[in-house]
Design a protein around this motif. Structure first.
Motif, PDB file in Angstrom:
ATOM      1  N   VAL A  62       2.491  -0.001  -0.212  1.00 56.42           N
ATOM      2  CA  VAL A  62       3.853   0.321   0.208  1.00 56.42           C
ATOM      3  C   VAL A  62       4.873  -0.208  -0.804  1.00 56.42           C
ATOM      4  CG1 VAL A  62       3.411   0.564   2.673  1.00 56.42           C
ATOM      5  CG2 VAL A  62       3.856  -1.699   1.743  1.00 56.42           C
ATOM      6  N   TYR A  63       4.524  -1.266  -1.517  1.00 52.68           N
ATOM      7  CA  TYR A  63       5.416  -1.811  -2.556  1.00 52.68           C
ATOM      8  C   TYR A  63       4.635  -1.893  -3.860  1.00 52.68           C
ATOM      9  CZ  TYR A  63       8.275  -3.183   1.447  1.00 52.68           C
ATOM     10  OH  TYR A  63       9.011  -3.164   2.597  1.00 52.68           O
ATOM     11  N   PRO A  64       4.901  -0.988  -4.827  1.00 53.41           N
ATOM     12  CA  PRO A  64       4.087  -0.955  -6.049  1.00 53.41           C
ATOM     13  C   PRO A  64       4.158  -2.243  -6.860  1.00 53.41           C
ATOM     14  CG  PRO A  64       5.738   0.809  -6.041  1.00 53.41           C
ATOM     15  CD  PRO A  64       5.883   0.079  -4.752  1.00 53.41           C
ATOM     16  N   ASP A  65       5.238  -2.997  -6.735  1.00 50.19           N
ATOM     17  CA  ASP A  65       5.338  -4.272  -7.466  1.00 50.19           C
ATOM     18  C   ASP A  65       5.228  -5.461  -6.510  1.00 50.19           C
ATOM     19  OD1 ASP A  65       5.847  -2.906  -9.897  1.00 50.19           O
ATOM     20  OD2 ASP A  65       7.911  -2.589  -9.236  1.00 50.19           O
ATOM     21  N   GLY A  66       4.520  -5.247  -5.415  1.00 45.89           N
ATOM     22  CA  GLY A  66       4.503  -6.242  -4.356  1.00 45.89           C
ATOM     23  C   GLY A  66       3.446  -7.309  -4.529  1.00 45.89           C
ATOM     24  N   GLU A  67       3.079  -7.893  -3.392  1.00 46.65           N
ATOM     25  CA  GLU A  67       2.135  -9.013  -3.399  1.00 46.65           C
ATOM     26  C   GLU A  67       0.704  -8.501  -3.564  1.00 46.65           C
ATOM     27  OE1 GLU A  67       2.879 -11.187   0.234  1.00 46.65           O
ATOM     28  OE2 GLU A  67       5.018 -11.376  -0.211  1.00 46.65           O
ATOM     29  N   PRO A  68      -0.155  -9.298  -4.226  1.00 43.06           N
ATOM     30  CA  PRO A  68      -1.550  -8.873  -4.378  1.00 43.06           C
ATOM     31  C   PRO A  68      -2.283  -8.858  -3.038  1.00 43.06           C
ATOM     32  CG  PRO A  68      -1.245 -11.079  -5.276  1.00 43.06           C
ATOM     33  CD  PRO A  68       0.117 -10.596  -4.883  1.00 43.06           C
ATOM     34  N   CYS A  69      -3.164  -7.879  -2.870  1.00 49.37           N
ATOM     35  CA  CYS A  69      -3.974  -7.762  -1.650  1.00 49.37           C
ATOM     36  C   CYS A  69      -5.367  -8.307  -1.945  1.00 49.37           C
ATOM     37  CB  CYS A  69      -4.060  -6.290  -1.230  1.00 49.37           C
ATOM     38  SG  CYS A  69      -5.053  -5.994   0.258  1.00 49.37           S
ATOM     39  N   ALA A  70      -6.029  -8.795  -0.908  1.00 49.91           N
ATOM     40  CA  ALA A  70      -7.398  -9.312  -1.074  1.00 49.91           C
ATOM     41  C   ALA A  70      -8.342  -8.239  -1.607  1.00 49.91           C
ATOM     42  CB  ALA A  70      -7.905  -9.843   0.258  1.00 49.91           C
ATOM     43  N   CYS A  71      -7.965  -6.970  -1.455  1.00 57.12           N
ATOM     44  CA  CYS A  71      -8.847  -5.884  -1.892  1.00 57.12           C
ATOM     45  C   CYS A  71      -8.794  -5.664  -3.394  1.00 57.12           C
ATOM     46  CB  CYS A  71      -8.493  -4.590  -1.162  1.00 57.12           C
ATOM     47  SG  CYS A  71      -7.023  -3.750  -1.801  1.00 57.12           S
ATOM     48  N   GLY A  72      -7.840  -6.301  -4.085  1.00 57.48           N
ATOM     49  CA  GLY A  72      -7.737  -6.123  -5.536  1.00 57.48           C
ATOM     50  C   GLY A  72      -6.567  -5.248  -5.950  1.00 57.48           C
ATOM     51  N   GLN A  73      -5.943  -4.582  -4.988  1.00 57.44           N
ATOM     52  CA  GLN A  73      -4.782  -3.750  -5.305  1.00 57.44           C
ATOM     53  C   GLN A  73      -3.493  -4.562  -5.110  1.00 57.44           C
ATOM     54  OE1 GLN A  73      -6.837   0.449  -3.890  1.00 57.44           O
ATOM     55  NE2 GLN A  73      -5.157  -0.381  -2.680  1.00 57.44           N
ATOM     56  N   ILE A  74      -2.379  -3.904  -5.370  1.00 60.23           N
ATOM     57  CA  ILE A  74      -1.068  -4.553  -5.282  1.00 60.23           C
ATOM     58  C   ILE A  74      -0.247  -3.890  -4.180  1.00 60.23           C
ATOM     59  CG2 ILE A  74       1.113  -4.996  -6.528  1.00 60.23           C
ATOM     60  CD1 ILE A  74      -1.195  -6.556  -7.683  1.00 60.23           C
ATOM     61  N   GLY A  75       0.372  -4.725  -3.340  1.00 64.66           N
ATOM     62  CA  GLY A  75       1.384  -4.223  -2.402  1.00 64.66           C
ATOM     63  C   GLY A  75       0.869  -3.390  -1.254  1.00 64.66           C
ATOM     64  N   CYS A  76      -0.397  -3.622  -0.841  1.00 69.21           N
ATOM     65  CA  CYS A  76      -0.964  -2.839   0.270  1.00 69.21           C
ATOM     66  C   CYS A  76      -0.223  -3.126   1.577  1.00 69.21           C
ATOM     67  CB  CYS A  76      -2.435  -3.194   0.476  1.00 69.21           C
ATOM     68  SG  CYS A  76      -3.522  -2.703  -0.865  1.00 69.21           S
ATOM     69  N   LEU A  77      -0.175  -2.134   2.451  1.00 66.16           N
ATOM     70  CA  LEU A  77       0.423  -2.310   3.783  1.00 66.16           C
ATOM     71  C   LEU A  77      -0.128  -3.550   4.479  1.00 66.16           C
ATOM     72  CD1 LEU A  77       2.038  -1.301   6.264  1.00 66.16           C
ATOM     73  CD2 LEU A  77       0.017   0.059   6.881  1.00 66.16           C
ATOM     74  N   GLU A  78      -1.444  -3.724   4.392  1.00 63.61           N
ATOM     75  CA  GLU A  78      -2.112  -4.826   5.084  1.00 63.61           C
ATOM     76  C   GLU A  78      -1.611  -6.192   4.618  1.00 63.61           C
ATOM     77  OE1 GLU A  78      -6.259  -3.828   6.004  1.00 63.61           O
ATOM     78  OE2 GLU A  78      -6.776  -5.810   5.247  1.00 63.61           O
ATOM     79  N   THR A  79      -1.097  -6.252   3.392  1.00 61.83           N
ATOM     80  CA  THR A  79      -0.603  -7.514   2.842  1.00 61.83           C
ATOM     81  C   THR A  79       0.664  -7.984   3.548  1.00 61.83           C
ATOM     82  OG1 THR A  79      -1.467  -6.748   0.741  1.00 61.83           O
ATOM     83  CG2 THR A  79      -0.006  -8.628   0.657  1.00 61.83           C
ATOM     84  N   TYR A  80       1.360  -7.044   4.204  1.00 63.67           N
ATOM     85  CA  TYR A  80       2.634  -7.361   4.852  1.00 63.67           C
ATOM     86  C   TYR A  80       2.588  -7.277   6.376  1.00 63.67           C
ATOM     87  CZ  TYR A  80       4.357  -6.824   0.159  1.00 63.67           C
ATOM     88  OH  TYR A  80       4.539  -6.989  -1.186  1.00 63.67           O
ATOM     89  N   ALA A  81       1.732  -6.404   6.903  1.00 63.84           N
ATOM     90  CA  ALA A  81       1.910  -6.044   8.314  1.00 63.84           C
ATOM     91  C   ALA A  81       0.710  -6.318   9.205  1.00 63.84           C
ATOM     92  CB  ALA A  81       2.297  -4.563   8.419  1.00 63.84           C
ATOM     93  N   SER A  82      -0.405  -6.793   8.667  1.00 63.81           N
ATOM     94  CA  SER A  82      -1.503  -7.152   9.568  1.00 63.81           C
ATOM     95  C   SER A  82      -1.136  -8.452  10.282  1.00 63.81           C
ATOM     96  CB  SER A  82      -2.807  -7.333   8.792  1.00 63.81           C
ATOM     97  OG  SER A  82      -2.745  -8.492   7.988  1.00 63.81           O
ATOM     98  N   ALA A  83      -1.810  -8.708  11.386  1.00 61.72           N
ATOM     99  CA  ALA A  83      -1.565  -9.970  12.099  1.00 61.72           C
ATOM    100  C   ALA A  83      -1.850 -11.159  11.191  1.00 61.72           C
ATOM    101  CB  ALA A  83      -2.442 -10.023  13.355  1.00 61.72           C
ATOM    102  N   ALA A  84      -2.913 -11.045  10.392  1.00 60.35           N
ATOM    103  CA  ALA A  84      -3.258 -12.139   9.477  1.00 60.35           C
ATOM    104  C   ALA A  84      -2.178 -12.314   8.417  1.00 60.35           C
ATOM    105  CB  ALA A  84      -4.608 -11.853   8.817  1.00 60.35           C
ATOM    106  N   ALA A  85      -1.625 -11.200   7.902  1.00 56.50           N
ATOM    107  CA  ALA A  85      -0.598 -11.275   6.865  1.00 56.50           C
ATOM    108  C   ALA A  85       0.689 -11.888   7.410  1.00 56.50           C
ATOM    109  CB  ALA A  85      -0.323  -9.885   6.295  1.00 56.50           C
ATOM    110  N   ILE A  86       1.037 -11.536   8.632  1.00 54.55           N
ATOM    111  CA  ILE A  86       2.257 -12.079   9.238  1.00 54.55           C
ATOM    112  C   ILE A  86       2.137 -13.599   9.357  1.00 54.55           C
ATOM    113  CG2 ILE A  86       3.544 -12.177  11.413  1.00 54.55           C
ATOM    114  CD1 ILE A  86       2.985  -9.105  11.636  1.00 54.55           C
ATOM    115  N   ALA A  87       0.980 -14.063   9.797  1.00 54.64           N
ATOM    116  CA  ALA A  87       0.766 -15.511   9.924  1.00 54.64           C
ATOM    117  C   ALA A  87       0.776 -16.185   8.546  1.00 54.64           C
ATOM    118  CB  ALA A  87      -0.558 -15.773  10.637  1.00 54.64           C
ATOM    119  N   ARG A  88       0.107 -15.550   7.575  1.00 57.36           N
ATOM    120  CA  ARG A  88       0.023 -16.134   6.227  1.00 57.36           C
ATOM    121  C   ARG A  88       1.396 -16.177   5.563  1.00 57.36           C
ATOM    122  NH1 ARG A  88       0.170 -13.423   1.986  1.00 57.36           N
ATOM    123  NH2 ARG A  88      -0.543 -11.482   2.928  1.00 57.36           N
TER     124      ARG A  88
END
Ligand SMILES: [Zn+2]
Length: 317
Positions: free
Chosen positions: A168-194
């Motif tokens: 969702v954000y091409p220059d965003g935070e790194p995701c555990a999957c190896g990509q950058i700016g994935c939705l899961e990095t911002y909006a999963s329950a785990a991401a919200i807590a982290r």
């Protein structure tokens, strides 16, 4: 009724990352018996042995031998019944469906966990009565069931619906999957807590607790707003790609209900300039949805898929 014998019963089994859930479900969609058991952190063959024992215990409670099993798991390849990858269970290329079929001596229909839950919501839950819907499951991760003309779309490699890893954000935070700016990095329950912890929030609350701090904790407000915006970007793409009649939100984060859904509806509407947003509804079946979907797969395997078309939400309990 099929033939002269009693209407068949099926065994539905949902293999989760940390627990098994199972139910005996009859041709009317009624749950006759159910059980749940933790995986106790076992992996590989050890977790399969626990699953075998779990299924055997449920089968002992059946008055008549079930005619088939509906089995769902994360990472399931529905074409082969093999689990391609399930990190928490230590399975990679594991022939789960064929192994359980051989062990129990009955046909096993296999399904992907999120797609099967989406099928149940489309038949019996928040998306009943429409042909095209999307269910987004938000928990530790995020994935979607894309239901088109009443059927979940699996894709060429059984990977359709992995919107948690659509950036969702091409220059965003790194995701555990190896990509950058994935939705899961911002909006999963785990991401919200982290992200709450990383931004200096107080303590180490989970997403549900963070939701209760909204309006009086600026860090909670910011993290929550980021999650809502990230989801609204993804749902804008989903709306444009698939034109669903309904978007259903399920998984643990859906328990936040209006605190999540109301700002999400507003954010999606704000992003769509020239069309109405589809309604966003909370999933209705909860954890039962996956088991009911597994039962539908089992009845289909028996050539009795039309049975489930007569189920009603009140009957399928
Ligand atoms: Zn990712």
């Amino acid at each position: 009724m099929i033939g002269a014998g009693p209407a068949p019963v099926v065994l539905a089994v949902d293999v989760g990352g940390t627990s098994f859930k199972g139910a005996l479900i009859d041709a009317a969609g009624r749950t006759l018996a159910s059980d749940t058991a933790p995986t106790r952190g076992e992996v590989g063959e050890a977790v399969f042995a626990r699953l075998e024992a779990f299924a055997a215990r449920l089968l002992e409670r059946a008055e008549a031998r079930p005619a088939a099993v509906g089995l769902i798991s994360p990472g399931m390849d529905e074409a082969t019944g093999h689990v391609m990858f399930a990190a928490n269970l230590g399975w990679r290329g594991f022939p789960l469906g064929p192994r359980l079929a051989a062990r129990l001596g009955m046909p096993v229909a296999t399904g992907h966990d999120v797609r099967t839950a989406g099928l149940a919501e489309a038949r019996l839950g928040a998306a009943r009565g429409v042909a095209d819907s999307v269910m987004v499951m938000i928990g530790t991760g995020i994935a979607a069931a894309l239901v088109s003309s009443g059927q979940p779309i699996a894709g060429a490699r059984q990977m359709a619906g992995e919107i948690g890893h659509a950036p969702v954000y091409p220059d965003g935070e790194p995701c555990a999957c190896g990509q950058i700016g994935c939705l899961e990095t911002y909006a999963s329950a785990a991401a919200i807590a982290r992200r709450y912890r990383a931004m200096g929030g107080e303590g180490s609350p989970g997403a549900a607790e963070i939701a209760t701090r909204l309006g009086r904790d600026p860090v909670a407000d910011r993290v929550w707003a980021d999650a809502v915006q990230a989801l609204s970007i993804s749902l804008t793409s989903v709306t444009m790609l698939l034109d669903p009649a309904v978007i259903v939100i399920g998984g643990g984060l859906a328990d936040a209900d209006v605190v999540l859904l109301e700002p999400l509806r507003a954010a999606l509407a704000a992003r769509l300039a020239w069309r109405e947003p589809p309604p966003i509804r909370r999933a209705e079946l909860g954890a039962r949805g996956a088991l009911l979907g597994a039962a539908i797969l089992a009845f289909r395997r028996l050539g009795l898929g039309s049975i489930a078309e007569r189920w009603t939400p009140s009957g399928a309990v």
